[in-house]
Design a protein around this motif. Sequence first.
Motif, PDB file in Angstrom:
ATOM      1  N   ILE A  36      -4.410   0.747   1.887  1.00 54.70           N
ATOM      2  CA  ILE A  36      -2.947   0.899   1.810  1.00 54.70           C
ATOM      3  C   ILE A  36      -2.590   2.389   1.860  1.00 54.70           C
ATOM      4  O   ILE A  36      -1.672   2.802   2.574  1.00 54.70           O
ATOM      5  CB  ILE A  36      -2.413   0.256   0.502  1.00 54.70           C
ATOM      6  N   ARG A  37      -3.341   3.212   1.119  1.00 52.21           N
ATOM      7  CA  ARG A  37      -3.074   4.654   1.082  1.00 52.21           C
ATOM      8  C   ARG A  37      -3.190   5.255   2.487  1.00 52.21           C
ATOM      9  O   ARG A  37      -2.450   6.143   2.855  1.00 52.21           O
ATOM     10  CB  ARG A  37      -4.098   5.297   0.133  1.00 52.21           C
ATOM     11  N   ASP A  39      -2.970   3.382   5.524  1.00 50.37           N
ATOM     12  CA  ASP A  39      -2.142   2.758   6.559  1.00 50.37           C
ATOM     13  C   ASP A  39      -0.655   2.675   6.213  1.00 50.37           C
ATOM     14  O   ASP A  39       0.188   2.668   7.090  1.00 50.37           O
ATOM     15  CB  ASP A  39      -2.638   1.320   6.823  1.00 50.37           C
ATOM     16  N   GLU A  40      -0.348   2.523   4.932  1.00 50.06           N
ATOM     17  CA  GLU A  40       1.058   2.315   4.549  1.00 50.06           C
ATOM     18  C   GLU A  40       1.278   2.957   3.179  1.00 50.06           C
ATOM     19  O   GLU A  40       1.508   2.267   2.182  1.00 50.06           O
ATOM     20  CB  GLU A  40       1.328   0.800   4.475  1.00 50.06           C
ATOM     21  N   LEU A  43       4.411   1.815   0.220  1.00 48.32           N
ATOM     22  CA  LEU A  43       4.368   0.373   0.475  1.00 48.32           C
ATOM     23  C   LEU A  43       5.569  -0.330  -0.152  1.00 48.32           C
ATOM     24  O   LEU A  43       5.771  -0.245  -1.372  1.00 48.32           O
ATOM     25  CB  LEU A  43       3.073  -0.209  -0.116  1.00 48.32           C
ATOM     26  N   ARG A  44       6.340  -1.032   0.664  1.00 46.43           N
ATOM     27  CA  ARG A  44       7.449  -1.810   0.100  1.00 46.43           C
ATOM     28  C   ARG A  44       6.897  -3.143  -0.417  1.00 46.43           C
ATOM     29  O   ARG A  44       6.172  -3.841   0.286  1.00 46.43           O
ATOM     30  CB  ARG A  44       8.515  -2.066   1.173  1.00 46.43           C
ATOM     31  N   TRP A  54       9.010   0.319  -4.052  1.00 48.29           N
ATOM     32  CA  TRP A  54       8.098   0.983  -3.126  1.00 48.29           C
ATOM     33  C   TRP A  54       6.988   1.642  -3.925  1.00 48.29           C
ATOM     34  O   TRP A  54       7.272   2.366  -4.896  1.00 48.29           O
ATOM     35  CB  TRP A  54       8.844   2.051  -2.326  1.00 48.29           C
ATOM     36  N   ARG A 326       7.838  10.060   3.571  1.00 47.18           N
ATOM     37  CA  ARG A 326       6.957   9.742   4.713  1.00 47.18           C
ATOM     38  C   ARG A 326       7.633   8.796   5.697  1.00 47.18           C
ATOM     39  O   ARG A 326       7.031   7.811   6.158  1.00 47.18           O
ATOM     40  CB  ARG A 326       5.637   9.132   4.232  1.00 47.18           C
ATOM     41  N   VAL A 328       9.913   6.647   5.168  1.00 43.98           N
ATOM     42  CA  VAL A 328      10.400   5.384   4.609  1.00 43.98           C
ATOM     43  C   VAL A 328      11.678   5.671   3.817  1.00 43.98           C
ATOM     44  O   VAL A 328      11.679   6.530   2.927  1.00 43.98           O
ATOM     45  CB  VAL A 328       9.335   4.737   3.680  1.00 43.98           C
TER      46      VAL A 328
END
Length: 427
Positions: A36-37, A39-40, A43-44, A54, A326, A328
Amino acid sequence: MTVPTEVREHTDAGGLFHVGRRWTDMDDWHARVAEIRRDEPVLRVDAAGFSPFWVLTRHDDVFAVSRDAAHWKNTALSVLGPDIAAREMEASGFVPRSLVHLDDHEHTAHRQVTNDWFKPAVVKHRQPRIDEIADHFVERMRELGGECDFATDIAQPYTLRVIMDIYGVPESDEPLMMDLTQGVFGANDPEFLGEAADPQARVMQSVMSFIQYFNGITADRRACPADDLATVIANGEVDGCPMGDAERLWYYIIVATAGHDTTSFALAGGMEALLAHPDQLEVLRDGSRAGGSADASVVRAADEFVRWTTPVRHFMRYATAPATIRGVDIPEGGRVMLSYPSANRDEDVFADPGRFDVTRPDADKLLSFGVGTHFCLGSQFARREIRTFLAKLLPELAEIEAAGPAAWSESHFVSGVKHLPIRYRFR
Ligand code: HEM
């Protein structure tokens, strides 16, 4: 086909952050969160029963938001819970008012009440008592005859006694304090639920018992002031007036709870890691032969214990204005979760972060104690407690090993190793 909530929570990415059971296999947790760290990193999470949030998984982002108290507030909901719990809290009018729930001037003014007590020079002054208490628990290990549950027999009562000693709470009341702390922090774990119907009820029961107990302490310390933290809180003033009843009670609660389970999880979890990495145990034993709680080897090792275990799993922050992290977008009022355990494994900050290394030169970049205006008040105590225990125990041991599997507690707020069977032989 609809996937049942129970199954989804076990497999989806968001569940990693709010489902207690997902915190019981930390190898799996860290492996998934590393993805996750990468790729996203922002994270929502849309989970049943929770308004969206998030998760910030990178060190830089956790650091920046924590440091920007003008745009990110703690509020009374600084710990993630289901929406229904927030609604019930509001309806009951029983809103938490501890340091971690206050912002701006209110926060600074209340923190000022005890700030001096936690300054390095004052904490250092209490080292002889920490030494005595650590000696007592090394002796307890000896008396236990070569086998014990390091988490429940040693780490928990040791860290509890240090904090209760600072408070001035008598030893006879420690079991009550232990139960109440577990009620507040461990309520999601079935082992700590007690007779309560559900985790929220357990938290409320514990808070009520804390209130009753500390009302007695306040009356006593006002009548007979002593050289302890309870006296400082009982007589504390904010902006020239006595601290409010609610704030005073929450003050007692935050120090009692935050000061205990956290350090206990760091010590027990660090020991678990040492036993799983015997080469690191050897490195530390070699280094600690020189002895002393200020010795560089135990200082580094204690930081690595706290980085590796990161017992506080999150705090929340609320945006005062629309923000973009980032790329988002987070709306005004939107909330982010500061994922300290993820930040502490960030590849951009720590060399080979998945390696447990008691000599790690970058361990002091840890975010386990947070950063900014809410930075952990007790970090000096926590570090000293861990260093002291290691410095006392290691030279005494001829052998130590795991005697069975460790168990981690089920909580997405404060959690860690709750059982650690060990076998050992003293010199
Ligand atoms: C390894 C042990 C510990 C860990 C991992 C830990 C972690 C934390 C974290 C993450 C925060 C929030 C920081 C932020 O929002 O930036 C915090 C706040 C706090 N901690 Fe600790 N803590 C530990 C031990 C202690 C001890 C021993 C005490 C008391 C003697 C203590 C008392 C507090 C208090 C009062 C706050 C609230 C500070 C504020 O909001 O201004 N903690 N801690």
